[in-house]
Design an enzyme around this catalytic site. Structure first.
Site, PDB file in Angstrom:
ATOM      1  CG  ASP A   1      -1.896   1.588   1.342  1.00 25.04           C
ATOM      2  OD1 ASP A   1      -1.637   2.052   0.746  1.00 25.04           O
ATOM      3  OD2 ASP A   1      -2.872   0.643   1.403  1.00 25.04           O
TER       4      ASP A   1
ATOM      5  CB  SER B   1      -1.605  12.645 -15.687  1.00 18.08           C
ATOM      6  OG  SER B   1      -2.883  12.374 -16.491  1.00 18.08           O
TER       7      SER B   1
ATOM      8  CE1 TYR C   1      -5.115  10.745 -11.846  1.00 19.09           C
ATOM      9  CE2 TYR C   1      -5.548  12.534 -14.105  1.00 19.09           C
ATOM     10  CZ  TYR C   1      -5.195  11.000 -12.694  1.00 19.09           C
ATOM     11  OH  TYR C   1      -4.234  10.367 -14.098  1.00 19.09           O
TER      12      TYR C   1
ATOM     13  CE  LYS D   1      -1.437  10.770 -11.732  1.00 14.12           C
ATOM     14  NZ  LYS D   1      -1.191   9.586 -11.740  1.00 14.12           N
TER      15      LYS D   1
END
Length: 270
Positions: free
Chosen positions: A60, A146, A159, A163
């Site tokens: 994890d 990304s 998100y 990134k």
């Protein structure tokens, strides 16, 4: 084949999608590849399907103790770590939570995305540097950012922010290792619209699927989704000894979307 002979690699989030493709490519090229995930069933199945060059271990990425245990296991088994791919990440929409725009995203959702994506990458880099330094053999750290780490995404603010943080931290790691005289490279990879299981809830099935796929990639000069194997190929290059001068860089795999528009103003989209 054999571009990664004698290298030991760890790929996080390798139970499916891009991580799975990277693990398969690394093993094919001769690396001893440790696949990690929190989906033990799927992760073990992927490792078993790859064969002798692959080992599954639970990790994890949010948990410091898990990183400590993973590094200890790898060093005990293989004696070194040459490559780390910090691939594990979430979009924030997995649980069907509400909007993640800058006005309505909840603090809990914001923190949950950053905890996995950015904290996980930070911990991976930290433990990789320490492990690679101890063995003195250098290495390559590859962080999965990304397209969303380069441009804003109004509906996925957490998100995109996470990134972007990965993009910048990769450069910091590269500079730190150089400052320390460590032969450890760190680069970020920036995919866009790669066809992975993450897209399935949005694409659905049935007769409308193809139309939805085309709608999602209409603005992309390539007019198609990318494939996980195309991302994996770039990671093989970064992991290999063929790219010793590539450091602190960001490599986009996006069909040309960040280059601008392939359509001239006023031109038909037909």
């Amino acid at each position: 084949m054999n571009r990664l002979d004698n290298k030991v690699a760890l790929v996080t989030g390798a139970a499916r999608g891009i991580g799975e493709a990277i693990a398969r490519a690394f093993a094919f090229e001769g690396a001893r590849c440790y696949l990690s995930d929190i989906d033990d069933t799927r992760g073990q199945a992927v490792a078993d399907s790859i064969g002798g060059n692959a080992v599954y271990l639970r990790l994890d990425v949010r948990e410091e103790a898990d990183w400590q245990a993973a590094m200890a296991r790898i060093v005990a088994d293989a004696g070194q770590l040459d490559v780390l791919v910090n691939n594990a990440g979430i979009t924030g929409f997995e649980s069907g939570s509400g909007p993640q725009n800058p006005e309505h995203a909840s603090l809990d959702d914001w923190r949950r995305v950053h905890h996995t994506n950015l904290d996980g990458t930070f911990l991976g880099c930290r433990f990789a540097i320490q492990t690679m330094r101890a063995k003195g053999n250098g290495g390559s750290i590859i962080n999965m950012s990304s397209r969303s780490g380069v441009v804003g995404v109004p509906g996925a603010s957490a998100y995109a922010s996470s990134k972007a943080g990965i993009r910048n931290h990769s450069k910091t790691v590269a500079l730190y290792c150089a400052e320390q005289g460590l032969p450890i490279r760190c680069n970020s990879v920036h995919p866009a619209a790669i066809l992975t299981p993450m897209w399935e809830p949005m694409l659905g099935s049935g007769p409308g699927r193809e139309g939805r796929m085309q709608a999602f990639v209409r603005a992309n000069p390539a007019r198609r989704f990318g494939r996980p194997e195309e991302v994996a190929a770039v990671c093989v290059l970064l992991a290999s000894d063929e790219a010793p001068y590539v450091n602190g860089s960001e490599l986009t795999i996006d069909g040309g979307i960040l280059a601008g528009s392939a359509v001239s103003p006023g031109a038909s989209d037909d």
